[in-house]
Design a protein around this motif. Structure first.
Motif, short mmCIF file in Angstrom:
data_model
loop_
_atom_site.label_atom_id
_atom_site.label_comp_id
_atom_site.label_asym_id
_atom_site.label_seq_id
_atom_site.Cartn_x
_atom_site.Cartn_y
_atom_site.Cartn_z
N GLU A 1 60.32 25.34 46.60
CA GLU A 1 59.73 26.67 46.65
C GLU A 1 59.44 27.15 48.07
O GLU A 1 59.16 28.33 48.27
CB GLU A 1 58.42 26.70 45.84
N TRP A 2 59.51 26.25 49.02
CA TRP A 2 59.17 26.61 50.40
C TRP A 2 60.01 27.79 50.89
O TRP A 2 59.52 28.78 51.40
CB TRP A 2 59.34 25.40 51.33
N GLU B 1 59.42 31.13 48.44
CA GLU B 1 58.09 31.72 48.32
C GLU B 1 57.37 31.87 49.64
O GLU B 1 56.49 32.72 49.77
CB GLU B 1 57.23 30.89 47.35
N ALA B 2 57.68 31.07 50.62
CA ALA B 2 56.97 31.13 51.91
C ALA B 2 57.65 32.15 52.80
O ALA B 2 58.24 31.82 53.82
CB ALA B 2 56.96 29.77 52.58
N ASP C 1 51.28 23.11 50.70
CA ASP C 1 51.32 22.39 49.42
C ASP C 1 52.47 22.81 48.52
O ASP C 1 52.65 22.23 47.44
CB ASP C 1 50.00 22.57 48.67
N LEU C 2 53.25 23.82 48.91
CA LEU C 2 54.35 24.26 48.05
C LEU C 2 55.32 23.12 47.78
O LEU C 2 55.65 22.34 48.68
CB LEU C 2 55.11 25.40 48.72
N PRO C 3 55.84 23.02 46.55
CA PRO C 3 56.94 22.08 46.31
C PRO C 3 58.12 22.42 47.23
O PRO C 3 58.33 23.58 47.59
CB PRO C 3 57.29 22.34 44.83
N ARG D 1 45.56 30.28 52.77
CA ARG D 1 46.99 30.56 52.75
C ARG D 1 47.77 29.42 53.43
O ARG D 1 48.83 29.03 52.96
CB ARG D 1 47.30 31.88 53.45
N ARG E 1 48.05 26.69 50.96
CA ARG E 1 49.00 27.00 49.88
C ARG E 1 50.43 26.80 50.35
O ARG E 1 51.26 26.22 49.62
CB ARG E 1 48.81 28.44 49.40
N LEU E 2 50.73 27.26 51.57
CA LEU E 2 52.09 27.08 52.09
C LEU E 2 52.42 25.60 52.31
O LEU E 2 53.52 25.15 52.01
CB LEU E 2 52.23 27.85 53.39
N ARG F 1 56.24 22.10 58.62
CA ARG F 1 55.79 23.35 57.97
C ARG F 1 54.67 24.00 58.76
O ARG F 1 54.67 25.22 58.96
CB ARG F 1 55.31 23.06 56.54
#
Length: 329
Positions: free
Chosen positions: A320-321, A324-325, A315-317, A309, A312-313, A285
């Protein structure tokens, strides 16, 4: 190891040529532009600058001409937080130069690097004291294409068996067809890539070099010896193959201004993730996040997102990567 081998935490040393670069503005033609922007361009120094951005102690070893462009390159790389104390100044040979020519969605690159200061680098670079404390030494396939002495540098670096090396060696295939005599790159780059601890290769590169029908798993069959083989499938995903496991993480959806430098940025992000020990998927990631910063600019080195940021990226489940990313704030 379930989550894959990784090198010990410590400084990184990047070795290779960096040139001054000239380019017209994003929407201008090289033929008609009245002004050209000056920047620096070099795979290994790109990696070094992004490593420094990410907080990894890093040195760059190379040679530059004792000229204005050489001083400009040294200053730019040093200003990014990279140790440039081991860069040699050659009073007899020039700093290499490249010129970018935007052509629609692609960018042609013209090199003027014959007899450059860096083209006479040799195995003695490996005697630099900075390597004594290095955790990782990063090399690319550009260097062995520059000259016989440069090839000897890379061959000697990789000659020591992995178990006996004082540091891990990271090698990015970075195939540049224009630099190689016909029908020579495939065998040389395959041999070098197979000797490294960590090898980066684009799937398109592997297909051009070795077999047009290759899939990522096929590349692993060709390159069985690296502890980690990183196969980059364009803007779709990256897969890492370890001794027993593999991990795949899709790329961020990013508006591409220019693709040059994204592979170097990915390598820096991935190496940073490995050195920090956060796990293979987290390292992938961070590679994607760093690569996206290069894709958004016309130069090789773009600004990273702020630390909040990035966290946050990272740590996304997992589910959701992808959704949402996508580059939104």
């Amino acid at each position: 190891m379930k989550d894959g081998w990784r090198p010990a935490e410590g400084p990184v040393v990047c070795i290779g040529e960096t040139m001054a670069a000239l380019a017209p503005g994003p929407s201008e033609s090289l033929e008609t532009a009245e002004d050209l922007r000056v920047s620096v361009a070099g795979a290994e120094s790109n990696v070094a600058m992004y490593l420094a951005d990410l907080g990894i102690p890093v040195s760059w070893l190379s040679a530059l001409g004792d000229d204005a462009l050489g001083r400009r390159v040294r200053a730019a790389v040093g200003a990014a937080g990279v140790d440039v104390g081991g860069v040699r100044s050659d009073p007899e040979r020039p700093t290499g130069l490249l010129v970018k020519e935007p052509t629609g969605t692609r960018t042609r690159v013209h090199y003027y690097r014959g007899n450059s200061a860096a083209s006479v680098l040799g195995p003695d670079v490996l005697d630099d004291e900075r390597l004594r404390s290095a955790s990782v030494v990063h090399l690319t396939g550009v260097t062995p294409a520059l000259s016989s002495s440069c090839r000897s540098l890379v061959v000697e670096a990789l000659a020591t068996p992995p178990a006996e090396r004082p540091y891990a060696i990271s090698f990015d295939v970075n195939h540049r067809p224009a630099l190689w005599p016909p029908r020579t790159a495939a065998s040389v780059l395959r041999d070098l890539a197979d000797r490294a601890d960590i090898t980066f290769v684009g799937l398109d590169e592997a297909q051009d070099l070795w077999d047009a029908d290759l899939e990522p798993a096929d590349v692993r069959k060709l390159l069985q010896h690296p502890r980690l083989l990183v196969v980059k499938d364009g803007g779709r995903a990256v897969t890492v193959f370890g001794d027993e496991n593999s991990w795949t993480v899709p790329a961020l959806r990013t508006e591409v201004v220019e693709p040059v430098g994204a592979g170097d940025a990915f390598a820096a992000g991935f190496l940073t993730g490995l050195l920090r020990g956060g796990g293979m998927e987290r390292a992938l990631r961070l590679g994607h996040i760093t690569a996206a910063s290069a894709l958004k600019v016309t130069g090789d080195h773009g600004p990273l997102p702020d630390a909040a940021r990035i966290k946050r990226l990272l740590d996304l489940p997992a589910q959701e990567w992808e959704t949402e990313a996508d580059g939104r704030p």
